[in-house]
Design a protein around this motif. Structure first.
Motif, PDB file in Angstrom:
ATOM      1  N   ARG A   1       1.176  -1.252  -0.003  1.00 54.42           N
ATOM      2  CA  ARG A   1       0.153  -0.305  -0.018  1.00 54.42           C
ATOM      3  C   ARG A   1       1.078   1.337  -0.135  1.00 54.42           C
ATOM      4  NH1 ARG A   1      -5.473  -0.889   3.556  1.00 54.42           N
ATOM      5  NH2 ARG A   1      -5.065  -2.770   3.202  1.00 54.42           N
ATOM      6  N   ALA A   2       0.646   2.097  -1.047  1.00 54.27           N
ATOM      7  CA  ALA A   2       0.899   3.841  -0.842  1.00 54.27           C
ATOM      8  C   ALA A   2       0.460   4.239   1.148  1.00 54.27           C
ATOM      9  CB  ALA A   2       0.071   5.082  -1.095  1.00 54.27           C
ATOM     10  N   SER A   3       1.757   4.185   1.477  1.00 55.87           N
ATOM     11  CA  SER A   3       1.660   5.214   2.550  1.00 55.87           C
ATOM     12  C   SER A   3       0.905   7.244   2.888  1.00 55.87           C
ATOM     13  CB  SER A   3       2.048   4.515   4.242  1.00 55.87           C
ATOM     14  OG  SER A   3       1.875   5.104   5.592  1.00 55.87           O
ATOM     15  N   VAL A   4       0.604   7.598   3.139  1.00 61.15           N
ATOM     16  CA  VAL A   4       0.490   8.598   3.200  1.00 61.15           C
ATOM     17  C   VAL A   4       0.613   9.814   4.449  1.00 61.15           C
ATOM     18  CG1 VAL A   4      -0.098  11.097   2.420  1.00 61.15           C
ATOM     19  CG2 VAL A   4      -0.106   9.396   0.518  1.00 61.15           C
ATOM     20  N   ALA A   5       0.872  10.548   5.717  1.00 59.99           N
ATOM     21  CA  ALA A   5       1.062  10.798   6.766  1.00 59.99           C
ATOM     22  C   ALA A   5       0.499  12.313   7.012  1.00 59.99           C
ATOM     23  CB  ALA A   5       1.993  10.084   7.639  1.00 59.99           C
ATOM     24  N   ILE A   6       0.164  13.005   7.065  1.00 61.81           N
ATOM     25  CA  ILE A   6       0.193  14.546   7.415  1.00 61.81           C
ATOM     26  C   ILE A   6       0.953  15.041   8.960  1.00 61.81           C
ATOM     27  CG2 ILE A   6      -1.290  16.078   8.069  1.00 61.81           C
ATOM     28  CD1 ILE A   6      -2.896  15.691   6.064  1.00 61.81           C
ATOM     29  N   VAL A   7       1.453  15.480   8.676  1.00 61.69           N
ATOM     30  CA  VAL A   7       2.334  15.609  10.263  1.00 61.69           C
ATOM     31  C   VAL A   7       2.418  16.861  10.360  1.00 61.69           C
ATOM     32  CG1 VAL A   7       3.870  12.979  10.151  1.00 61.69           C
ATOM     33  CG2 VAL A   7       4.810  15.306   9.123  1.00 61.69           C
ATOM     34  N   ASP A   8       3.241  16.871  12.271  1.00 56.93           N
ATOM     35  CA  ASP A   8       3.795  18.293  12.486  1.00 56.93           C
ATOM     36  C   ASP A   8       4.377  19.000  11.350  1.00 56.93           C
ATOM     37  OD1 ASP A   8       1.545  18.390  14.248  1.00 56.93           O
ATOM     38  OD2 ASP A   8       3.313  17.549  15.318  1.00 56.93           O
ATOM     39  N   SER A   9       4.838  20.183  10.872  1.00 63.03           N
ATOM     40  CA  SER A   9       5.436  21.433  10.105  1.00 63.03           C
ATOM     41  C   SER A   9       6.247  22.443  11.120  1.00 63.03           C
ATOM     42  CB  SER A   9       5.028  22.023   9.047  1.00 63.03           C
ATOM     43  OG  SER A   9       3.967  23.055   9.517  1.00 63.03           O
ATOM     44  N   GLU A  10       7.280  22.813  10.430  1.00 64.40           N
ATOM     45  CA  GLU A  10       8.213  23.516  11.397  1.00 64.40           C
ATOM     46  C   GLU A  10       6.861  24.635  11.607  1.00 64.40           C
ATOM     47  OE1 GLU A  10      11.065  25.271   8.686  1.00 64.40           O
ATOM     48  OE2 GLU A  10      12.313  23.089   9.396  1.00 64.40           O
ATOM     49  N   ASP A  11       6.066  25.048  10.693  1.00 70.09           N
ATOM     50  CA  ASP A  11       4.912  26.259  10.636  1.00 70.09           C
ATOM     51  C   ASP A  11       4.105  25.911  12.010  1.00 70.09           C
ATOM     52  OD1 ASP A  11       6.267  27.539   8.724  1.00 70.09           O
ATOM     53  OD2 ASP A  11       5.247  26.658   6.936  1.00 70.09           O
ATOM     54  N   GLY A  12       3.564  24.715  11.795  1.00 67.75           N
ATOM     55  CA  GLY A  12       2.934  24.831  13.746  1.00 67.75           C
ATOM     56  C   GLY A  12       2.538  22.784  13.543  1.00 67.75           C
ATOM     57  N   ARG A  13       1.379  22.591  14.617  1.00 70.21           N
ATOM     58  CA  ARG A  13       1.125  21.497  14.592  1.00 70.21           C
ATOM     59  C   ARG A  13      -0.709  21.329  13.634  1.00 70.21           C
ATOM     60  NH1 ARG A  13       0.760  19.289  19.991  1.00 70.21           N
ATOM     61  NH2 ARG A  13      -0.941  18.595  19.383  1.00 70.21           N
ATOM     62  N   VAL A  14      -0.688  19.839  13.147  1.00 65.86           N
ATOM     63  CA  VAL A  14      -1.955  19.674  12.338  1.00 65.86           C
ATOM     64  C   VAL A  14      -2.506  19.584  13.284  1.00 65.86           C
ATOM     65  CG1 VAL A  14      -2.330  18.350  11.058  1.00 65.86           C
ATOM     66  CG2 VAL A  14      -0.895  17.962  11.084  1.00 65.86           C
ATOM     67  N   PRO A  15      -3.797  20.489  12.854  1.00 65.66           N
ATOM     68  CA  PRO A  15      -4.858  20.075  14.103  1.00 65.66           C
ATOM     69  C   PRO A  15      -6.007  19.161  14.623  1.00 65.66           C
ATOM     70  CG  PRO A  15      -5.306  22.239  12.365  1.00 65.66           C
ATOM     71  CD  PRO A  15      -4.221  21.141  12.260  1.00 65.66           C
ATOM     72  N   ARG A  16      -5.489  18.660  15.790  1.00 59.69           N
ATOM     73  CA  ARG A  16      -6.321  17.217  16.089  1.00 59.69           C
ATOM     74  C   ARG A  16      -8.005  17.159  15.529  1.00 59.69           C
ATOM     75  NH1 ARG A  16      -1.040  17.564  15.571  1.00 59.69           N
ATOM     76  NH2 ARG A  16       0.155  16.354  16.994  1.00 59.69           N
ATOM     77  N   ARG A  17      -8.158  18.098  15.119  1.00 61.84           N
ATOM     78  CA  ARG A  17      -9.787  17.758  14.686  1.00 61.84           C
ATOM     79  C   ARG A  17      -9.408  17.293  13.303  1.00 61.84           C
ATOM     80  NH1 ARG A  17      -8.639  23.530  14.072  1.00 61.84           N
ATOM     81  NH2 ARG A  17      -9.196  24.016  11.992  1.00 61.84           N
ATOM     82  N   MET A  18      -9.033  16.882  12.304  1.00 64.38           N
ATOM     83  CA  MET A  18      -8.543  16.456  11.310  1.00 64.38           C
ATOM     84  C   MET A  18      -8.612  14.919  11.389  1.00 64.38           C
ATOM     85  SD  MET A  18      -5.727  18.844   8.953  1.00 64.38           S
ATOM     86  CE  MET A  18      -6.058  17.902   7.202  1.00 64.38           C
ATOM     87  N   VAL A  19      -8.411  14.780  13.312  1.00 66.02           N
ATOM     88  CA  VAL A  19      -8.537  12.797  13.370  1.00 66.02           C
ATOM     89  C   VAL A  19     -10.182  12.792  13.388  1.00 66.02           C
ATOM     90  CG1 VAL A  19      -7.789  11.314  14.602  1.00 66.02           C
ATOM     91  CG2 VAL A  19      -5.890  12.910  13.973  1.00 66.02           C
ATOM     92  N   GLY A  20     -10.649  13.867  14.076  1.00 61.46           N
ATOM     93  CA  GLY A  20     -11.998  13.766  14.672  1.00 61.46           C
ATOM     94  C   GLY A  20     -12.393  12.356  15.398  1.00 61.46           C
ATOM     95  N   SER A  21     -13.714  12.220  16.118  1.00 57.82           N
ATOM     96  CA  SER A  21     -13.771  11.379  17.421  1.00 57.82           C
ATOM     97  C   SER A  21     -14.012   9.932  16.823  1.00 57.82           C
ATOM     98  CB  SER A  21     -15.410  11.617  17.111  1.00 57.82           C
ATOM     99  OG  SER A  21     -15.623  10.838  17.745  1.00 57.82           O
ATOM    100  N   ASP A  22     -12.766   9.099  17.687  1.00 57.61           N
ATOM    101  CA  ASP A  22     -12.422   7.529  17.361  1.00 57.61           C
ATOM    102  C   ASP A  22     -12.054   8.015  15.507  1.00 57.61           C
ATOM    103  OD1 ASP A  22     -13.513   7.047  19.286  1.00 57.61           O
ATOM    104  OD2 ASP A  22     -15.594   6.717  18.707  1.00 57.61           O
ATOM    105  N   GLY A  23     -11.302   8.691  15.027  1.00 62.40           N
ATOM    106  CA  GLY A  23     -10.710   8.606  13.916  1.00 62.40           C
ATOM    107  C   GLY A  23     -11.926   8.619  12.633  1.00 62.40           C
ATOM    108  N   LYS A  24     -12.998   9.537  12.670  1.00 60.25           N
ATOM    109  CA  LYS A  24     -13.959   9.058  11.746  1.00 60.25           C
ATOM    110  C   LYS A  24     -13.573   9.935  10.638  1.00 60.25           C
ATOM    111  CE  LYS A  24     -17.212   7.538  14.118  1.00 60.25           C
ATOM    112  NZ  LYS A  24     -18.661   7.297  15.814  1.00 60.25           N
TER     113      LYS A  24
END
Length: 192
Positions: A73-96
């Protein structure tokens, strides 16, 4: 059952299958060479990264994109950058929200490549953390089944989580199967 429901059910069942079962098989069932499969996965990752980068830009959100190949599989991740943190709301409740973004990304890849994508998306390490928890759940169930000789039903899990459990159970020499209907689909672990 509507076509969309049948397609969603087929996608979830595909998640439960062993990756090796479909390795190198094209959408029409033809075998692909290993090199072309790697190139296809790299292309999927590139298309997904472009799509997600545009999405982050439109939403004015911070985050860097990392692309890799994990098994088949291709695996893609959005990770924190030097400019700031990835908003955790992009994960949502239970990863929805993460699951929804993964499906949108898969659709964008399919639209661009013409191939069905099984890429995995992670945001802020959520899947990596969840994988660790699910492995612990699987190991506890495996130990119980080996000790008692009786089958064990686990809690409802996402397709991603069920795949982890199936892999752990198979590696331990036991059997497992998924039961139920989304979102109440779970695994039964049983002696081999």
């Amino acid at each position: 059952m509507a076509d969309a429901d049948l397609e969603a059910e087929a996608d979830l069942e595909a998640e439960d299958q062993d990756d090796d079962e479909n390795a190198g098989v094209g959408p029409n069932g033809s075998r692909r060479g290993g090199g072309s499969r790697v190139r296809l996965l790299e292309r999927e990752g590139e298309v997904a990264a472009d799509f997600l980068e545009r999405l982050l830009d439109i939403a004015d959100l911070d985050g860097d994109i990392e692309v890799d190949i994990d098994g088949d599989r291709a695996s893609v991740a959005i990770v924190d950058s030097e400019d700031g943190r990835v908003p955790r709301r992009m994960v949502g409740s239970d990863g929805k929200v993460l699951d929804a973004l993964q499906e949108l990304t898969r659709l964008a890849v399919q639209a661009e490549t013409g191939e069905r994508s099984r890429l995995m998306l992670d945001i802020a390490g959520h899947r990596a953390q969840r994988r660790s928890v699910v492995v612990d759940i699987a190991q506890t169930a495996i130990a119980e089944v080996k000790t008692t000789g009786a089958q064990k039903a686990l809690e409802d899990m996402s397709a991603f989580e069920r795949k982890i459990v199936h892999d752990e159970v198979a590696a331990a020499g036991l059997g497992s199967e998924s039961e139920g209907v989304e979102p109440h689909r779970h695994i039964i672990v049983f002696p081999a």
